[in-house]
Design a protein around this motif. Structure first.
Motif, mmCIF file in Angstrom:
data_model
loop_
_atom_site.group_PDB
_atom_site.id
_atom_site.type_symbol
_atom_site.label_atom_id
_atom_site.label_comp_id
_atom_site.label_asym_id
_atom_site.label_seq_id
_atom_site.Cartn_x
_atom_site.Cartn_y
_atom_site.Cartn_z
ATOM 1 N N TYR A 256 0.811 -1.203 0.000
ATOM 2 C CA TYR A 256 0.000 0.000 0.000
ATOM 3 C C TYR A 256 0.848 1.258 0.000
ATOM 4 C CZ TYR A 256 -4.366 -2.457 0.594
ATOM 5 O OH TYR A 256 -5.442 -3.252 0.397
ATOM 6 N N THR A 257 0.321 2.289 -0.620
ATOM 7 C CA THR A 257 0.989 3.585 -0.603
ATOM 8 C C THR A 257 0.790 4.220 0.765
ATOM 9 O OG1 THR A 257 -0.982 4.770 -1.338
ATOM 10 C CG2 THR A 257 0.477 3.873 -3.055
ATOM 11 N N ASN A 258 1.567 5.236 1.086
ATOM 12 C CA ASN A 258 1.398 5.953 2.347
ATOM 13 C C ASN A 258 0.014 6.580 2.432
ATOM 14 O OD1 ASN A 258 3.938 5.675 3.796
ATOM 15 N ND2 ASN A 258 4.839 6.774 2.068
ATOM 16 N N ASN A 259 -0.487 7.078 1.313
ATOM 17 C CA ASN A 259 -1.820 7.663 1.258
ATOM 18 C C ASN A 259 -2.867 6.658 1.725
ATOM 19 O OD1 ASN A 259 -3.490 10.047 0.021
ATOM 20 N ND2 ASN A 259 -4.454 8.188 -0.754
ATOM 21 N N GLU A 281 4.509 10.996 3.315
ATOM 22 C CA GLU A 281 3.585 11.616 2.365
ATOM 23 C C GLU A 281 3.901 13.100 2.186
ATOM 24 O OE1 GLU A 281 0.166 10.725 -0.189
ATOM 25 O OE2 GLU A 281 1.864 9.679 0.719
#
Length: 777
Positions: A256-259, A281
């Motif tokens: 997963y992305t930090n977002n 982020e």
């Protein structure tokens, strides 16, 4: 541990290593750095004893059973007696032919044998015994196809047979053989179902545990089909579904992305790594992009789930705590940009009103959603609200109040704001406030938009809708249906002599009884937990599993309350001589001097009841008796709540306030028992903390249906002097601090509870103290 584990399960058994040497090296290191209980998972109880010696505190020993007879159980009893170790007892016996028990019937038979051997025969403490009903891989099929259902049934039966013995399951075993995405969802659904049956503890990978409300409904149904063996094809359907599905929402994953991590952390109320994700982020996005992106998106989803009843209040506050932690990282950058928030809101509880539990909740929710909140506190006069509105120039003004008198103050405040040229949108809410009252009494005197909000989340949603241009407010001059609100004049039409007491109960004495530090353990035992769940968690029977999840937090917080004296119970009561005269109750001292007169209104129809009917009339020539009572559980409450909020501990702040309110009710009930005992209505030994005594008299409080005039509080204060236990009255005769209750008690068994208005639904909002979720109130 950072993700919120309550204990750490450690297994160092490895055929390629020396388990004893590993224990000696690893356990001291882990004990010094982790301050939660440890569970040693080993088949060798010699190693378990070594772990007990090395580790400070109470150890939990796993993997005790009857697989090789009773020898291991005997050794476990010795560990308990020498080191106080808790024992996890797996429901396995020596029967090699039948192997591991699958059916609930056999699991319970082994549990009964273990109970007889451990508790009955060897006096093993029930509090230190934990039964493991064993979880098997349900997707394997064959004889295991009903194993999940049988385990859940066994847990439920154990809790019925021995409520004081805890249960535990190794959750991940249930999903063995499925792909990783299916496993995470099945584990979470299985845990949810087991908790509903009474499961106390679970061995899980807490970072892979999904919040049940975040799981897709289709996925829940597929898992339930497998858990409850409703379809032969259930395992295949679940497996096929996740093979085709590209993404499953999980709290944390390297993919997963930090977002996305920020979103799921807030949605699931998990603080672990949130600050690190925010910092990462910030390397590619501005603070306002992060706020308007994953943070507000997550809080919006939290609001939706709360509105649908899928989350309880403490879960909302947990998400708010994570948001607070995220904002704290963004704060230095936000301060560089004056236009970084969504707007400024001025909050106040109006003059004479001390209730702020809902206002505090609203403050947290608005702040977590990007608003700058200026909280003026309680009992705020209209002129002060005007002063701050002119000085701070807020985008919204929120007013709150609990009782009917407070709605009048809202109307006066709205008029003052308008006369001073203030025209920002006004948000109004509270337990006594209705949309009809807003239309009839506030719209006509305010020159700008007015928003009625039924609760804190509704207020936020309507403000966001207003900002987006939606029509959710009223304004002066609109074509609104305003219906006249006629208030009937209640006259003394009839005196009900049939309600006079048949005999007079005489108290032991007329001395004032005062308690400056009442035993809070007794009050917790008497606390009405179902009412607490309903009032303050907004959780009913359908939320049974969520309440169970919160239980450990409440137990730990109760100990913190006691240790730090966060709540101190003070109370006072006294008997007085009394008689009724028409609609009045006359109160006399021990020397027959008239002290005061309480005038009680009478119903205008029906049975024409008045509280005066329940007291012996003066013309009979015999004195009756009445008891007055007051309690205070709110000393230093606001200061302690503020300290928790400053630390971002919103759940603790909320629980402290709500528990204080409920403990005040519990204290009042407890003193009612003492009063009836002094009246000789109850025997000295009739009190049993495990069940509430059946009280014979009736207890009333001013401001409620039968006696709505709060001004009588001043007379009650003049009689029993509650100032000595730290209570004061506001201009509107409300008590401060807010965690307080005053009442009077009548011994007459004919007395009843009633309302002056027979249509309770119409007037329920006047007296329903329980609607603490009303906006700001």
């Amino acid at each position: 541990v950072k993700a919120g584990a309550h204990a750490l399960d450690i297994c160092l058994a490895n055929p390629d290593r020396n388990e004893i040497e590993d224990i000696k090296q690893f356990l001291p290191l882990i004990s010094r750095n982790i301050k939660i209980p440890l569970m040693i998972d080993t088949t060798n109880l010699e190693i378990a004893e070594l772990a007990c010696k090395i580790t400070a505190g109470k150890m939990i020993v796993n993997s005790v059973n009857f697989e090789f007879g009773e020898e291991k159980a005997i050794k476990a009893i010795e560990l308990n007696r020498k080191y106080g170790a808790k024992i996890v007892f797996g429901l396995i016996d020596e029967d090699k032919e039948r192997g591991i028990p699958i059916l609930a019937e056999r699991k319970i038979a082994i549990a009964k044998r273990a109970y007889e051997f451990m508790v009955k025969k060897n006096n093993f403490p029930q509090d230190d015994l934990i039964f493991d009903a064993l979880v098997l891989p349900v997707a394997v099929g064959g004889e295991y196809s009903r194993s999940a259902l049988e385990t859940i049934k066994a847990v439920g039966e154990i809790k019925k047979l021995w409520p004081d013995i805890k249960t535990i399951l190794g959750i991940s075993n249930v999903s063995y053989g499925l792909n990783i995405r299916a496993r995470e969802v099945l584990n979470s659904v299985f845990l949810h179902e087991a908790v509903k049956e009474g499961l106390d503890c679970a061995i899980v990978n807490i970072e892979k545990l999904l919040r049940y409300s975040s799981i897709d409904k289709m996925e829940i149904e597929l898992c339930k089909d497998l858990i409850y063996a409703t379809k032969e094809s259930a395992a295949k359907e679940l497996s096929d579904y996740f093979k085709e599905k590209k993404e499953v929402k999980v709290e944390k994953s390297g993919n997963y992305t930090n977002n996305e991590k920020i979103y799921f952390n807030i949605l699931n109320g998990v603080k672990a790594d949130i600050e690190e994700s925010i910092r990462e982020e910030l390397k590619i996005k501005s603070p306002i992009e992060i706020i308007n992106g994953p943070i507000l998106k997550a809080m919006g989803e939290v609001g939706r789930l709360f509105s649908n009843g899928e989350l309880i209040v403490t879960e909302v506050l947990s998400s708010a705590e994570v948001t607070k932690a995220a904002i704290s990282v963004l704060d230095p950058e936000l301060k560089k940009n004056k236009n970084s928030n969504r707007g400024k809101i001025l909050l106040a509880t109006v003059r004479g009103d001390v209730h702020d539990i809902g206002k505090n909740l609203a403050s947290v929710i608005f702040e977590s959603n990007g608003f700058k909140v200026i909280d003026l506190g309680i009992k705020v006069p209209a002129e002060v609200i005007v002063e701050y509105a002119l000085k701070e120039k807020p985008d919204f003004i929120g007013l709150s109040g609990l009782l009917v008198r407070s709605t009048e103050q809202m109307s006066l405040t709205a008029k003052e704001l308008s006369s001073n040229g203030i025209s920002v949108p006004l948000i109004l809410g509270g337990a006594a406030l209705t949309e009809k009252y807003v239309i009839n009494n506030i719209i006509p005197v305010y020159g700008a938009a007015v928003i009625y909000a039924k609760d804190a989340m509704d207020g936020l949603n309507k403000v966001l809708s207003y900002l987006s241009g939606d029509k959710i407010s009223y304004s002066k001059g609109e074509n609104l249906e305003v219906k006249e609100n006629k208030v009937a004049v209640i006259e003394a039409l009839k005196i009900n002599s049939e309600y006079y007491p048949s005999k007079i109960a005489v108290p032991k004495d007329l001395k004032r009884k005062i308690f400056m530090d009442f035993d809070i353990d007794i009050l917790f035992e008497n606390l009405d937990w179902p009412m607490f769940n309903f009032k303050f968690l907004r959780a009913g029977p359908a939320n049974k599993f969520k309440i169970k999840e919160l239980e450990k937090t409440l137990i730990e917080f109760k100990e913190e309350i006691k240790k730090n004296k966060l709540i101190k119970a003070k109370g006072v009561y006294q008997f007085f001589k009394a008689n009724s005269q028409n609609n009045s109750v006359l109160v006399f001292d021990e020397n027959e001097n008239l002290l005061t007169e309480f005038v009680f209104p009478r119903q205008q129809s029906g049975k024409f009841l008045s509280i005066a009917d329940f007291v012996s009339p003066i013309e009979k020539g015999q004195r009756d008796y009445i008891a007055f009572c007051a309690v205070n559980c709110g000393e230093n409450l606001r200061e302690n709540i503020s300290l928790f909020k400053e630390k971002g501990l919103y759940v603790k702040a909320y629980l402290l306030e709500s528990l204080s309110l409920m403990l005040a009710e519990s204290f009042t009930e407890t003193l009612h028992f003492h009063i009836e005992r002094d009246w000789s209505l109850l025997s000295e030994n009739s009190y049993d903390s495990s069940s509430r005594p059946k009280l014979k008299g009736k207890r009333y409080s001013f401001g409620y249906p039968a006696c709505p005039d709060l001004a009588n509080q001043a007379k009650l204060f003049s009689l029993i002097k509650p100032e000595d236990i730290g209570l004061t009255l506001t201009d509107n005769f409300m008590m401060e601090p807010v965690a307080a209750v005053s009442s009077f008690i009548l011994h007459n068994e004919k007395a009843v509870y009633f309302s002056l208005c027979l249509n309770l639904k119409t007037f329920f909002f006047i007296v329903e103290f329980g609607r603490i979720f009303a906006f700001f109130a």
